[in-house]
Each structure stands twice: as structure tokens, then as C-alpha cells.
Write an enzyme that holds these catalytic residues in place. Structure first.
Site, PDB file in Angstrom:
ATOM      1  CB  CYS A  13      -0.967   0.011   1.177  1.00 21.88           C
ATOM      2  SG  CYS A  13      -0.284   0.619   2.728  1.00 21.88           S
ATOM      3  CD  GLU A  14      -0.852   5.604  -3.379  1.00 27.36           C
ATOM      4  OE1 GLU A  14      -0.179   5.353  -4.384  1.00 27.36           O
ATOM      5  OE2 GLU A  14      -1.770   6.436  -3.354  1.00 27.36           O
ATOM      6  CG  HIS A  15      -2.341   5.468   2.015  1.00 27.25           C
ATOM      7  ND1 HIS A  15      -3.639   4.996   1.856  1.00 27.25           N
ATOM      8  CD2 HIS A  15      -2.216   6.485   1.144  1.00 27.25           C
ATOM      9  CE1 HIS A  15      -4.255   5.714   0.933  1.00 27.25           C
ATOM     10  NE2 HIS A  15      -3.414   6.613   0.487  1.00 27.25           N
ATOM     11  CG  HIS A  16       0.109   2.613   6.256  1.00 27.47           C
ATOM     12  ND1 HIS A  16      -1.135   2.510   5.673  1.00 27.47           N
ATOM     13  CD2 HIS A  16      -0.033   3.459   7.301  1.00 27.47           C
ATOM     14  CE1 HIS A  16      -2.000   3.257   6.330  1.00 27.47           C
ATOM     15  NE2 HIS A  16      -1.363   3.849   7.325  1.00 27.47           N
ATOM     16  CD  GLN A  73      -8.173  -4.494  -2.694  1.00 26.78           C
ATOM     17  OE1 GLN A  73      -7.749  -4.470  -1.542  1.00 26.78           O
ATOM     18  NE2 GLN A  73      -9.225  -5.203  -3.051  1.00 26.78           N
ATOM     19  CB  CYS A 122      -1.584  -0.664   6.609  1.00 29.06           C
ATOM     20  SG  CYS A 122      -2.886  -0.531   5.388  1.00 29.06           S
TER      21      CYS A 122
HETATM   22 ZN   LIG Z   1      -1.980   1.193   4.146  1.00 24.84          ZN
END
Ligand SMILES: [Zn+2]
Length: 190
Positions: free
Chosen positions: A78-81, A119, A149
């Protein structure tokens, strides 16, 4: 362009120090190198393109029936975490004169999954690539995945699965076709 492994090693060493670790202890001495190599591999989708992945493995076939490939294993981050999310990808398409060689859809999934992703975007990109590569009449892609995450931090929901889908062409326009795709994909494997 390939990432500079040595630069990543320096950064990972700093990260370990900042987290309160001793990068010189035995178990960690080679960790920066391993992380650099792992991250380079896990992001090699940035350095690939659809044409090269498919490598002309398209075949002429005059059938209008739906082709379904189910349960393609999928691992992404995931690009956030920058934590993994993983699960299964199902692809269905209605050919318009051309079909894919069997392994190529799995390769396409890997190519887009080996990037920092959402996703939703991953699902969309796969469907678009399938559509454009063979000028299909319709494409449907569904991904079911679990996000570390969410499972390891944040809301700590261990058992929730995220489901995303993207439909293009006749799959989008025609309800019966879309339902055929959904029912084939959701049917339990034999
Ligand atoms: Zn994430």
C-alpha cells in the site's frame, strides 16, 4: 532506471538507528542490503511495461465466449504505509478476435502489483491493460485482499477483506454479462 542499492542501504541503516536499533549487531549487519534488494524486487513493476510483459503471447481466436482466470495470487504494497496487501485477483474478458497466453494475465497482475499501490487503482490498471492489449469487447477484474496496515495497526481488524472491482466495455454496459462474470468469479472452485 534501477534504484541505487547503496543509497537505499544508507537510508535503511539510518532508519534502524532512528528506531533505536543497533545496525552493527550481528542479525542486522546485512539487513540494509537485504531490504534494498527486497524493495528493488517488490517495485520492479515501475521498470516494466505491458508490451514487454505480454511479449506477443496473444493468439487469434474467433470465440465470443467469456474467458475467466480465477485466483491469481497477488502481493502488493500500500502506498500509504508501504506495508503489504495481498490476496487474489480474478480476471474475465470477452475476446474480440484475440486471447492471452495463459501465464500472461498473471504476469500483468505482478507488473502492476509490484509498485506502491491502492487496491482500487491496481484493479483499474489491470482491467485497462487487459482491455487495451487485445481490444477486448469487455473486461472485468475483481480483487479480494487483506491489508497488513489494517490488520497490524490502525483499526486492527484481522479478518476483514477488501473487495474491489472494475468493469469495462460490454461488462459495464450489459447487466447480464456483468452478472455472468460475477457469478463465475464468485463460484467456489471445484
Ligand atoms: Zn496502508
Amino acid at each position: 532506471m534501477k534504484p541505487d542499492t547503496q543509497k537505499i542501504e544508507v537510508l535503511v541503516r539510518q532508519l534502524l538507528l532512528e528506531l533505536g536499533e543497533d545496525p552493527n549487531r550481528e542479525g542486522l549487519v546485512k539487513t540494509p542490503l537485504r531490504v534494498a534488494q527486497a524493495l528493488t524486487f517488490l517495485t520492479n513493476g515501475y521498470r516494466a511495461d505491458v508490451k514487454q510483459v505480454i511479449n506477443n503471447a496473444l493468439f487469434t481466436q474467433d470465440t465470443g465466449g467469456m474467458v475467466i482466470v480465477k485466483d491469481i495470487e497477488m502481493y502488493s504494497m500500500c502506498e500509504h504505509h508501504m506495508l503489504p496487501f495481498f490476496g487474489r485477483c480474478h480476471i474475465g474478458y470477452i475476446p474480440n478476435g484475440k486471447v492471452f497466453g495463459v501465464s500472461k494475465l498473471a504476469r500483468l497482475v505482478d507488473m502492476f502489483a509490484r509498485r506502491l499501490q491502492l487496491q482500487e487503482r491496481l484493479t483499474e490498471q489491470i482491467s485497462r491493460a487487459v482491455m487495451d492489449s487485445i481490444d477486448a469487447s469487455g473486461v472485468g477484474v475483481m480483487i479480494e485482499a487483506r491489508h497488513l496496515c489494517m490488520m497490524m495497526r490502525g483499526v486492527e481488524k484481522q479478518n476483514s477483506t477488501m473487495v474491489t472491482s472494475a468493469v469495462l466495455g460490454v461488462m459495464r454496459e450489459n447487466l447480464a454479462t456483468r452478472e455472468e462474470f460475477m457469478s463465475l468469479v464468485c463460484r467456489k472452485s471445484a
